[in-house]
Scaffold this motif. Structure first.
Motif, PDB file in Angstrom:
ATOM      1  N   ALA A 231       0.828  -1.204   0.000  1.00  0.00           N
ATOM      2  CA  ALA A 231       0.000   0.000   0.000  1.00  0.00           C
ATOM      3  C   ALA A 231       0.863   1.255   0.000  1.00  0.00           C
ATOM      4  CB  ALA A 231      -0.929  -0.006   1.208  1.00  0.00           C
ATOM      5  N   ALA A 232       1.934   1.257   0.809  1.00  0.00           N
ATOM      6  CA  ALA A 232       2.822   2.423   0.879  1.00  0.00           C
ATOM      7  C   ALA A 232       3.495   2.680  -0.460  1.00  0.00           C
ATOM      8  CB  ALA A 232       3.873   2.214   1.967  1.00  0.00           C
ATOM      9  N   VAL A 233       3.915   1.617  -1.129  1.00  0.00           N
ATOM     10  CA  VAL A 233       4.571   1.764  -2.429  1.00  0.00           C
ATOM     11  C   VAL A 233       3.593   2.322  -3.454  1.00  0.00           C
ATOM     12  CG1 VAL A 233       5.739   0.550  -4.306  1.00  0.00           C
ATOM     13  CG2 VAL A 233       6.215  -0.081  -1.936  1.00  0.00           C
ATOM     14  N   ILE A 234       2.363   1.826  -3.439  1.00  0.00           N
ATOM     15  CA  ILE A 234       1.345   2.295  -4.395  1.00  0.00           C
ATOM     16  C   ILE A 234       0.968   3.740  -4.101  1.00  0.00           C
ATOM     17  CG2 ILE A 234      -1.021   1.967  -5.186  1.00  0.00           C
ATOM     18  CD1 ILE A 234      -0.655  -1.020  -4.632  1.00  0.00           C
ATOM     19  N   VAL A 235       0.711   4.047  -2.842  1.00  0.00           N
ATOM     20  CA  VAL A 235       0.376   5.419  -2.464  1.00  0.00           C
ATOM     21  C   VAL A 235       1.523   6.358  -2.832  1.00  0.00           C
ATOM     22  CG1 VAL A 235      -0.044   6.949  -0.491  1.00  0.00           C
ATOM     23  CG2 VAL A 235      -1.232   4.763  -0.643  1.00  0.00           C
TER      24      VAL A 235
END
Length: 295
Positions: A231-235
């Motif tokens: 999620a952090a990478v996508i965000v």
């Protein structure tokens, strides 16, 4: 999105922007950052690693078992990193040489790692890990909490690999233009294996810090970390296609998720609802990315 999180939770709770709370957010986000940074490399290759949380659990339990057996803390740390790297090597080898889908391969190794953690620990926490490992999280240097120092060191290492070495160039090429590597006589398979092995080793380092934070090695404590990391990478703006993205975005993504979780804790939102909120954040990021691409 980070600005929105800051505005909303500052309005709901004035303590959100207190220095002590910001330091707490940074410390709590350090483990996620250590997991998310190598996940960026993996996703840049158009891959994914859903085994990260389970591999961290197996590494943590391996660390606990080694120390409980009488070895010193240094041996335990090396063991944890080695277990993580071994799972990464298996992932990379299966994906590269057998051309299997990354999601399917890492889903399988997730089950293997989780099973190994439960078998080695007997499904129970390993509490006899001494005092050296917990000091890695609870200590400080010149007043700076140790987790922030480890997070900064991890970012520096990954930054050098991404922007000052061939690792970052080739990782982007594997995801964006693998044919260029082949025409240049470079083994994309070998570098892909290296990316997954490095990621596994970083998951092992994250497991060491998680074990230090909990003062115990638990077989299920890190499960779900892969969700927050991805999620952090996508965000942070890294795309699953054509090797687009980078580490500064991942850092901002980690901090945004850390602030979101902390803010939700301050206003008394249950952890189960927090996961849903992170899911909404990911969908919002994908919506914005899709809108930017179409425009």
């Amino acid at each position: 999105m980070m600005a929105l999180v800051i505005v909303v939770f500052t309005a709901l709770n004035r303590q959100f922007l207190d220095i002590a709370n910001l330091v707490n957010i940074g410390s709590q986000s350090s483990i996620l950052l250590i997991i998310a940074l190598p996940m960026t490399f993996v996703i840049l290759t158009e891959g994914i690693d859903v085994s990260a949380g389970a591999v961290a659990a197996a590494s943590s339990v391996a660390l606990g078992c080694v120390i409980q057996a009488g070895a010193n803390s240094a041996v335990g740390i090396v063991t944890a990193i080695g277990v993580g790297a071994l799972f990464g090597l298996v992932n990379g080898s299966l994906i590269s040489w057998l051309r299997l889908p990354p999601f399917v391969v890492t889903l399988g190794t997730m089950g293997m790692a989780q099973g190994l953690a439960l078998i080695l620990s007997g499904g129970q926490s390993i509490t006899d890990i001494g005092t050296t490992i917990p000091a890695l999280y609870n200590g400080s240097i010149f007043g700076i909490p140790a987790p922030l120092i480890f997070a900064a060191a991890a970012y520096l290492l990954n930054h050098v690999l991404m922007y000052r070495s061939r690792v970052g160039i080739y990782a982007r090429a594997i995801g964006g233009n693998p044919e260029a590597l082949r025409f240049a006589g470079i083994s994309a398979r070998a570098w892909l294996i290296g990316v997954y092995t490095f990621a596994g080793a970083m998951f092992g380092i994250g497991a060491v810090l998680l074990t230090a934070r909990m003062s115990t090695a638990h077989p299920t404590a890190s499960l779900g970390l892969e969700f927050d990391a991805i999620a952090a990478v996508i965000v942070g703006g890294t795309s699953f296609e054509k090797g687009k993205g980078g580490l500064p975005g991942t850092l901002l993504g980690v901090l945004t998720i850390g602030m979101l979780r902390n803010g939700l804790d301050l206003v008394g939102v249950p952890s189960s609802v927090q996961v849903s909120c992170i899911g909404v954040l990911v969908l919002l990021a994908l919506f914005v990315e899709g809108w930017k691409t179409q425009s």
